[in-house]
Every structure is written in C-alpha cells, then in structure tokens.
Design an enzyme around this catalytic site. Structure first.
Site, PDB file in Angstrom:
ATOM      1  N   HIS A  49      50.473  26.716  37.886  1.00 58.76           N
ATOM      2  CA  HIS A  49      49.291  26.185  37.185  1.00 58.76           C
ATOM      3  C   HIS A  49      49.396  24.693  36.895  1.00 58.76           C
ATOM      4  CE1 HIS A  49      46.977  29.865  36.450  1.00 58.76           C
ATOM      5  NE2 HIS A  49      48.122  30.479  36.271  1.00 58.76           N
ATOM      6  N   GLY A 142      48.900  37.724  43.994  1.00 56.59           N
ATOM      7  CA  GLY A 142      49.497  36.447  43.652  1.00 56.59           C
ATOM      8  C   GLY A 142      50.223  35.800  44.809  1.00 56.59           C
ATOM      9  N   ASP A 189      48.051  26.344  47.487  1.00 57.23           N
ATOM     10  CA  ASP A 189      48.019  27.471  48.413  1.00 57.23           C
ATOM     11  C   ASP A 189      47.608  27.024  49.811  1.00 57.23           C
ATOM     12  OD1 ASP A 189      48.503  28.767  46.065  1.00 57.23           O
ATOM     13  OD2 ASP A 189      46.568  29.770  45.950  1.00 57.23           O
ATOM     14  N   ASN A 232      41.965  39.475  40.649  1.00 59.53           N
ATOM     15  CA  ASN A 232      41.186  38.578  41.499  1.00 59.53           C
ATOM     16  C   ASN A 232      40.736  37.409  40.631  1.00 59.53           C
ATOM     17  OD1 ASN A 232      39.133  37.254  42.931  1.00 59.53           O
ATOM     18  ND2 ASN A 232      38.544  39.118  44.011  1.00 59.53           N
ATOM     19  N   LYS A 233      41.321  36.234  40.867  1.00 60.47           N
ATOM     20  CA  LYS A 233      41.069  35.119  39.939  1.00 60.47           C
ATOM     21  C   LYS A 233      39.631  34.622  39.991  1.00 60.47           C
ATOM     22  CE  LYS A 233      43.133  31.710  43.101  1.00 60.47           C
ATOM     23  NZ  LYS A 233      44.313  30.861  43.325  1.00 60.47           N
TER      24      LYS A 233
END
Length: 459
Positions: A49, A142, A189, A232-233
């Site tokens: 983060h 993740g 990512d 699921n973000k």
C-alpha cells in the site's frame, strides 16, 4: 533487460496447457488462434500500500499467469470466453467500450486493457478479436489476477492492431486504464507483470518508472499460502478509502509546513518537497497528526475547503460515504513501510551473516504495521501468519491488498518440508473448505518472467 515484451515460439505438442487452450478455442469459435499472450501474477515481498503514495516496492512475478488465445478479424466486435465455466461469455463493440465499475465482472478488467490501448493510440477503427482466457492465478487472492488480466488484454490489443510499445509504456498505460474499473492503484502490479525477469525480484520505483534487480538470499525459498478469504478490491471501498486517507494526510502535513498543499496528492511528494528523511517524516506525523480519527467536517476545517471540494478533489465515487479518516495511522504505515523496503533491498545487496533472519524480521514488522496501522489484514490472515512463523518461516506477511488473500513466507530451505506439513496440518486440514482448496492454495514459488506474446505456435 529487453525493452519490449518478447515474442516467443512454443511447440504445442510439448505444452499441454497451450494445446488444451487451442482445442477449447477451436471448439468455441470454429477456427485456430492466430497467437497467444500471457502476463504473470505477482507476490509482493515487502512494500504494501505504498506504491500509490509514490514509494518503491519489492515484488516478484510468479509462475501462475493469465494466458489468452486470440484470433483477429475485421468485425467491429470483441468476443470473450473463459476456460472457467463460472465466468460468462461477453461481446463488446470496438467503437463503444463501456466499463461498468458498479459490477466488476472479469470481462470488464479485460476491456480496461483494450480501452487503454485504444485511447493511447487514438484508434478510431480497431481490429476485431476473438479471445479465450485461461488463468492459473487464483482470483481474489492478492496475487494480482485482475492486473495480470488487464496487462494481458493490453498486450493482446497491441499485437492485434500491429502497434508497438515498450514494457515501461505498457505498464504505465495498464496502470492508468485499470482505474476505469474504479481501483486507484499505484502501478506495482502492472509494472512487475511487464518488467519481471526469470529468477529475479525487482525494486520498482516510480516517477519515472524503473526496475532494479534484487538478488534474494540463496538459502531461502518463498512459499505462498492462501487464507481462502476472497476480496475483490474493486467491489468494496476498503482499498480506495486507504488511498483517500493517505491523500488527506499528505495535504494536512503539507499545509502544516506551508507547502502548496492543494497540489499534493501523495505522501512521497511531501517528503520530496521538504527534503526530509523517512525518519523525519515519521517524527512529523507524530507531531502533526493526532491518533483519533478525523471527521469530514474536521478535515474540511483544517484544510479550509468545503464538503464539495473534499468530494471532488480527494474522494472517489465509492468513498464519498466515508465519514471518518485515520490519517496518522495510515501515514505512519506508509513512511515506515517505505523505510523497510529500502532496508530489505540493502540487506539483499550486502548479504551479511544472518541475512535471512534480518529479512524475516522486516517482513514480520511489515505485517504488524499492515494489521495495526493500515488495518488491511483479517482474522484468517493473522492466524495463517502465526502458523507460518511457528512452522519455521523466518518471516511471513500478507501480500497484496489484504482483507483476505495470501500470505508469503520466507522459509530456510532446510526447513521447507516440515514447514509445508505443519501449515497443511494446522491451517488447511481442520477446515473442509480449505482442505479442498489446499492444492492450489499452498505452494512454493520462485521469481518468474514478465508478459510475452507467442506469435507462432506450431504442433
């Protein structure tokens, strides 16, 4: 490192996965694929983060990936299918790509990648495509299955329309276009999915985007264990709320130091403007930001802005309902985690005696901060981390956004067998659902390569 995604050959008769995908594609569409493309998932070893706050992260690609078989035609449509029957087929017009962020279905992630390439080149007429997607990255774990799908779609669209971009350009485009689905990520990512190299972890830095090799200790292996809680973000506001809290913390700190806070969006920008160390920033957080949450009214009062300005300049569509913000805790995690990433890199480079123990301690400190300061863990993740440490891991921590998903453990090589047995016995076997998922939920991994196109697949 090559500047452009490689174009490879594969012999289908020696690769069962490609062969099976070709068979499914041919049965579905009545023709053979023209080419294939794949993009890997990733684990983040440390640096959670903080990419969207402007700080370096330290991930590696995993062997699990998204693989797509593609044919190209002159129709104005994109037809999508998935080898997993739980994912429905989808068809979209190339001249009217609409992404519904209120329903983050699998195919909308794919369409994010298509739309990103379309907009980058200003393509008024795009090639039609038929695509069948096959994924080995566990969804909502993740390990970045969604970003791998976006990256793969971007690469597929690039190839189908006979355009060329560098890996860095693709990573930056795919970072931006994934935001069409509503997730305000920072780029880790997508960057590792394109920039990864076999056998190497990477320190990923931003503004400008660059990747540096990090040599991991030879005496340790990395094990991924899924806590089997899916998150699921894009379907919740947890992730974007943290982005908003960090943005607010940056503005409050900047205003306190008489900086041009209105333009500040990232905590990293505040540090850069002040020319301060990360230790200085932690002291500033402690001095300026109080432990108690700030209400909407209070942050507006501190910044001298209206509720409308708060919503338009800081909050996203799915965070406008948030009434309180924990600024000190989030900023404390970000600056502390940024320092841990650099220490992790330095230990890997200097390889001192006891390096594995030192790296393990940094991973444990990272998880503690994610749990206590960033509050992005969950009961199952905390339980799994504790089990992994008791089973012999030098370090263990959540990896990915959190609130579910996976733990990554660094395990001394000589303890691997006993470690796997103990984690299986203590976490997976006592729960029938977990036990059924263990085969794909507990595995050893190593750094994999980045995204690639397979142009000529021959039997």
């Amino acid at each position: 490192m090559a500047a452009f995604p490689p174009k490879l050959q594969v012999q289908l008769s020696e690769n069962k996965r490609f062969q099976k995908l070709k068979e499914i594609f041919t049965e579905k569409f009545g023709e053979s694929p023209l080419f294939y493309a794949y993009a890997p998932g990733r684990i983040n070893l440390i640096g959670e983060h903080i990419d969207y706050c402007g700080y370096a992260v330290l991930p590696m690609a995993v062997e699990q990936n998204i693989l797509v078989a593609v044919s190209v035609n002159k129709s104005p449509t994109i037809e999508l299918a998935n080898t997993n029957p739980q994912y429905k087929d989808f068809t979209a017009a190339t001249d009217n790509i609409v992404i519904d962020r209120t329903k983050p279905q699998w195919y909308y992630y794919f369409m994010c990648g298509v739309k990103g390439i379309q907009e980058h080149f200003g393509l008024t007429s795009m090639a039609g495509m038929r695509c069948v997607v096959d994924g080995t990255v566990p969804p909502s774990s993740g390990l970045s299955s969604s970003s791998a799908l976006v990256c793969c779609a971007g690469l597929v669209t690039l190839e189908a329309n006979q355009r060329t971009l560098s890996k860095v350009e693709l990573a930056e485009i795919c970072t931006r276009c994934e935001r069409y689905i509503g997730t305000e990520g920072g780029g880790m990512d997508q960057s590792i999915s394109f920039l990864a190299e076999e056998g190497k972890a990477k320190l990923i830095e931003f503004s400008p985007l660059r990747a540096t090799d990090v040599k991991l200790p030879a005496g340790a292996v990395f094990v991924v264990a899924n806590c089997c809680v899916e998150m699921n973000k894009a379907a919740t506001s947890h992730f974007n709320t943290r982005v908003a809290e960090c943005r607010l913390a940056a503005k409050v700190l900047a205003k306190n130091r008489d900086l041009d806070w209105g333009q500040m969006q990232r905590l990293g920008e505040v540090q850069a403007e002040l020319g301060a160390s990360l230790e200085d920033m932690l002291a500033l957080v402690e001095e300026v930001l109080r432990p108690e949450p700030y209400s909407r009214e209070e942050v507006c009062q501190v910044l001298g802005i209206s509720q409308e300005e708060l919503e338009s300049s800081v909050l996203s569509a799915n965070t406008r309902h948030v009434t309180h913000f924990k600024l000190r805790q989030r900023a404390w995690h970000v600056y502390g985690e940024a320092a841990r990433v650099l220490r992790f890199r330095d230990v890997c480079q200097s390889a001192p005696d006891g390096a594995i123990a030192q790296l393990g301690l940094l991973m444990q400190q990272s998880h503690t901060s994610c749990r206590n300061q960033y509050e992005c863990s969950c009961e199952e993740l905390d339980q799994l981390v504790d089990i992994c440490l008791r089973a012999g891991a030098a370090g263990a921590r959540l990896t990915g956004a959190g609130w579910g998903g996976c733990v990554v453990s660094m395990v001394p090589a000589e303890k691997l067998g006993a470690f796997l047995q103990e984690v299986s016995k203590s976490f997976f076997e006592p729960d029938a659902r977990r036990a059924a998922l263990e085969k794909q939920s507990l595995f050893v991994t190593k750094p994999g390569g980045g995204a690639a196109v397979v142009l000529e697949a021959f039997s």
